[in-house]
Design an enzyme around this catalytic site. Sequence first.
Site, PDB file in Angstrom:
ATOM      1  N   HIS A 168       1.383  28.589   3.461  1.00  0.00           N
ATOM      2  CA  HIS A 168       0.074  29.148   3.755  1.00  0.00           C
ATOM      3  C   HIS A 168       0.236  30.030   4.979  1.00  0.00           C
ATOM      4  O   HIS A 168       0.677  29.575   6.019  1.00  0.00           O
ATOM      5  CB  HIS A 168      -0.948  28.034   4.034  1.00  0.00           C
ATOM      6  N   CYS A 169      -0.047  31.293   4.823  1.00  0.00           N
ATOM      7  CA  CYS A 169       0.182  32.235   5.917  1.00  0.00           C
ATOM      8  C   CYS A 169      -1.145  32.584   6.582  1.00  0.00           C
ATOM      9  O   CYS A 169      -1.968  33.278   5.979  1.00  0.00           O
ATOM     10  CB  CYS A 169       0.843  33.498   5.378  1.00  0.00           C
ATOM     11  N   PRO A 170      -1.379  32.139   7.806  1.00  0.00           N
ATOM     12  CA  PRO A 170      -2.635  32.499   8.465  1.00  0.00           C
ATOM     13  C   PRO A 170      -2.703  33.991   8.797  1.00  0.00           C
ATOM     14  O   PRO A 170      -3.797  34.542   8.896  1.00  0.00           O
ATOM     15  CB  PRO A 170      -2.632  31.658   9.746  1.00  0.00           C
TER      16      PRO A 170
END
Lengths: 380, 158
Positions: A168-170
């Site tokens: 999950h890439c913020p």
Amino acid sequence: MSAVMVTRKVTRKWEKLPGKNTFCCDGRVMMARQKGVFYLTLFLILGTCSLFFAFECPYLAVHLSPAIPVFAILLFLFVIAMLLRTSFSDPGVLPRALPDEATFIEMEIEAANGNVPTGQRPPPRIRNVQINGQIVKLKYCYTCKIFRPPRASHCSICDNCVDRFDHHCPWVGNCVGKRNYRYFYLFTLSLSLLTIYIFTFDIVHVVLRSVDSGFVLVCFFTLWSVVGLTGFHTYLISLNQTTNEDIKGSWSGKNRVQNPYSHRNFGKNCCEVLCGPVYPSVLNQRELLQEEAAGPAAPAAPETSAGAGGPESSTTKTTAPLIPNEHTPEDARPSIAAPPARSSSPGEEKPPAPQDPASSSSSSSPSRETDPAQAKEKTQ
Amino acid sequence: MATEFHTLQEMQHSASLATKVFIQRDYSEGTVCKFQTKFPSELDSRVERTLFEDTVKTLNNFYAEAEKIGGQSYLEGCMACATAYVIFLCMETRYEKVLKKISRYILEQNEKIYAPRGLLITDPIERGMRVIEISIFEDRSSSGSSSGSSSTSSSSGR
């Protein structure tokens, strides 16, 4: 026909989808709930490039070549296109099981486990499959009520199972999975090229005009983090691995375990990941659902936009069968009156918050993995 | 004991859903979309094994065609990359074309083979490509329920 006036409200499927995603543009755009860091990414890219175009390009265009800003603009547009494509598309979310399917799986599990004596913990829900000669364990997701396909993982931030889950890439405000991994990789690659390009012409500009070199320093640090991230993902692609598998050490080679998905050929692995087929979204988020707001008359018949649909109406937010999961306390297990406990624990939603490594939890939280992933991605 | 239905619409109006069978994915060759061809016991009295296996094998072939990594997929990928994937706004991908073929095939199979036997196949794309859902219907007008198909604890209605 009933004489009661029946009002029909037309909604789309995305409004009823479980999970913690936000949708925009009537379901065309799908992102994670926290978008702050994504706006920061946009601001940094747009800000840096505007400064470059405003202060350096006029000089470079006149004294060196007009092709320099033209190429920079094309590269910049490509970067933005890839960023938006990564951020806005469905990463490959697996829809949750409808009640019938969930019950069917439950029955299969119970049949496989046999009679568990009361007081004893039932065995963990794992299905073993053999893939290319390797035994791979498929874990059961208590939130989505499915056995996760190989390489899928549950993202606790978005509360969805994602196929070929990478991380999950913020920074892009979304999960990176099967459907958007190539856009993510092209985004980091093109951003590296853009940063190198700007950095190079910064130096040229500084040398030619002897101006202040502060801007060059900023570029230098950005460059290393972005180029480092691109290098890391190039390495992963060449081995046909995901960040999730790399962090967990799934195919690290101990116990003679090898990656069953790799073609053992750098070219083939790259081609599969980058030039493979473009998978369609199975969420069907813009499907029209017709709901009855009042009246007992005709049953709601959903207008599906895809082929001959099944007879289900808009029941994606299902009251799933009450199944005790790993997180329910032992004494509550036999009680079917207890509502199903949500598998996400508090604190998993904040990506920067450090977490203790979780034990063998089937809804494995990748938020602990975003911390080292973040450290690997950007060290600004 | 076999219930006769002539059209899908007729079946949905006069029949009640007895149970559903879910054909799971076959992961032996990796993550490619492929379904198990094992014949479920619930369908034993409803449809011939060979017909069922043919349907599933044809579906598997369609999915293999969609996910094939070869010259055409490279060309599509490179061309799309060169246009920053904007071309997908106007063009249909090969996968989507094959999915349409699959929908048509499933509709045709339902009309010709499964509906007359009181069964209905749901397109796997509507179940997240996880399972092939086969609904088993019973004729509402028949007095007793058919043998062996209503053993599940929750036979949910529509």
